[in-house]
Design a protein around this motif. Structure first.
Motif, mmCIF file in Angstrom:
data_model
loop_
_atom_site.group_PDB
_atom_site.id
_atom_site.type_symbol
_atom_site.label_atom_id
_atom_site.label_comp_id
_atom_site.label_asym_id
_atom_site.label_seq_id
_atom_site.Cartn_x
_atom_site.Cartn_y
_atom_site.Cartn_z
ATOM 1 N N ILE A 260 -124.435 4.716 -35.353
ATOM 2 C CA ILE A 260 -124.547 5.957 -36.127
ATOM 3 C C ILE A 260 -125.355 6.987 -35.348
ATOM 4 N N MET A 261 -126.436 6.559 -34.736
ATOM 5 C CA MET A 261 -127.259 7.475 -33.954
ATOM 6 C C MET A 261 -126.506 8.031 -32.745
ATOM 7 N N GLN A 262 -125.438 7.320 -32.321
ATOM 8 C CA GLN A 262 -124.626 7.765 -31.195
ATOM 9 C C GLN A 262 -123.364 8.507 -31.649
ATOM 10 N N GLY A 263 -123.207 8.727 -32.945
ATOM 11 C CA GLY A 263 -122.089 9.547 -33.403
ATOM 12 C C GLY A 263 -121.072 8.881 -34.296
ATOM 13 N N ALA A 264 -121.192 7.581 -34.569
ATOM 14 C CA ALA A 264 -120.239 6.922 -35.474
ATOM 15 C C ALA A 264 -120.393 7.475 -36.886
ATOM 16 N N ARG A 265 -119.276 7.645 -37.568
ATOM 17 C CA ARG A 265 -119.323 8.196 -38.930
ATOM 18 C C ARG A 265 -118.561 7.340 -39.946
ATOM 19 N N ILE A 266 -117.929 6.262 -39.505
ATOM 20 C CA ILE A 266 -117.309 5.279 -40.392
ATOM 21 C C ILE A 266 -117.658 3.910 -39.824
#
Length: 299
Positions: A260-266
Motif C-alpha cells: 500500500i505504501m508503494q501504491g497498491a490500492r486493491i
C-alpha cells in the motif's frame, strides 16, 4: 518517493464506480476476499468447494468488511482438467448467490471467454485474468459487456508449468508486459477506466523476483492504473520466513502494508478480518480515514 511518506501514484480515473460500489483510489484501498470453488486451491484445499460452504464464506467475508469478492473455479497452477461446462457450473451459481446478497464488487477469475461471459450473465462485475490475456478474446468479452478487467503478469500458458523463470530486470519486464497487455485490451475496446493491473507475485516468478517486485512496486504503480496485489499466504512469504502455508498471516499483513505504501490500492486476501484491520489502520495513519472513535486524551 520521499522517505517516510506514501507513494501516491497518478492513477487514470482514480474515482471509479465498479459494479455497484464507488471507490476513490487516490485515498482508499479496497479489500478483495478470495472465494474458491475448487477442490485443489493452493491455500483453501477445497474448504469452500461445496456451494453451501462457498456461500457461507461469502457471508463471512462480507460480515468482516470485504469490499470485493473474487470467485474462481480453476486454480492457476497445473492440476486435473476442468471443462468449460464444469467451470461454469462451479462459478455461476456462486456468483448468482453472492449477487443476491450484496452490492459488493464481484469478480470472476478465469482464463476462458465462455466462462467470463457466463459469469457476467450471473452478475459478476469484473474479469480477473491471471493469464495476461493469453487469449485476447477475453478482452472482447469484457468490451462487449462493459465490465471491468484485471490484467495480470504471467508467462506460462494457463495451467502449464514454467520451471526456473528468468528475468534480466523483473520489475522492468513486468511493467513492459503490463503496458503491452493494457494496450491490447484498449485496442479491443476495453475502456481505460475499467482496467486494473496486477504484477502477479509468484506467478512464474521465484521468491527473489516477488521480493524485488514488492520492494519496487511503485514502478508498477507508475503505469497509471489502479494496482492490485495478490500476495496472500504466497510461497515467497513462506520461503522468506520459513513458514508453512497456514502460518503466513503476519508476513502477509506486513507485505500488504508495504505494498500500500508503494501504491497498491486493491489487496486480494484469504484472511479478510485481519486484512481489513491492517488496511483501515494504514488509511487512518495516512489521514485518509478518520478514527472510528476519538476519546483518548480528548475527554
Amino acid at each position: 518517493m520521499t522517505h517516510g511518506t506514501i507513494y501516491n501514484p497518478e492513477i487514470k480515473n482514480p474515482r471509479r464506480t465498479i459494479g455497484r460500489r464507488a471507490f476513490d483510489f487516490s485515498r482508499r484501498v479496497a479489500v478483495m476476499a478470495i472465494i474458491n470453488r475448487t477442490p485443489d486451491s493452493f491455500h483453501d484445499r477445497g474448504r469452500t468447494f461445496a456451494l453451501d460452504k462457498a456461500l457461507a464464506a461469502v457471508d463471512d467475508a462480507l460480515a468482516k468488511g470485504a469490499d470485493w469478492l473474487d470467485i474462481g473455479g480453476v486454480p492457476f497452477g497445473p492440476g486435473p482438467a476442468v471443462t468449460v461446462a464444469e467451470e461454469i457450473d462451479r462459478v455461476a451459481p456462486l456468483i448468482e448467490g453472492a449477487r443476491a446478497r450484496t452490492d459488493a464488487v464481484i469478480s470472476v477469475e478465469t482464463y476462458r471467454p465462455d466462462v467470463a461471459r457466463a459469469a457476467f450473465a450471473a452478475g459478476a462485475d469484473v474479469l480477473n485474468n491471471t493469464s495476461g490475456l493469453h487469449d485476447p478474446a477475453l478482452a472482447d468479452v469484457v468490451a462487449e459487456a462493459g465490465t471491468g478487467l484485471i490484467v495480470t503478469h504471467s508467462l506460462a500458458d494457463p495451467r502449464t508449468p514454467y520451471p526456473r523463470p528468468r528475468y534480466e530486470d523483473v520489475v522492468a519486464e513486468v511493467a513492459a508486459f503490463l503496458r503491452d497487455r493494457v494496450a491490447l485490451a484498449e485496442g479491443r475496446g476495453v475502456r481505460p477506466e475499467d482496467i486494473i493491473i496486477d504484477p502477479g507475485h509468484d506467478l512464474n516468478k521465484n521468491t527473489y523476483h516477488s521480493l524485488e517486485l514488492t520492494r519496487r512496486l511503485a514502478e508498477i504503480a507508475d503505469i497509471g492504473y489502479p494496482l492490485l496485489v495478490a500476495v496472500s499466504n504466497k510461497d515467497f512469504i513462506g520461503e522468506t520466513l520459513d513458514r508453512e502455508q497456514l502460518a503466513r498471516i503476519e508476513g502477509t499483513l506486513a507485505t500488504l502494508v508495504v505494498s500500500i505504501m508503494q501504491g497498491a490500492r486493491i489487496v486480494r486476501v484469504h484472511d479478510v478480518e485481519e486484512a481489513v484491520q491492517a488496511v483501515r489502520m494504514v488509511e487512518g495513519i495516512l489521514g485518509w480515514r478518520p478514527p472510528a472513535t476519538a476519546r483518548h486524551n480528548l475527554v
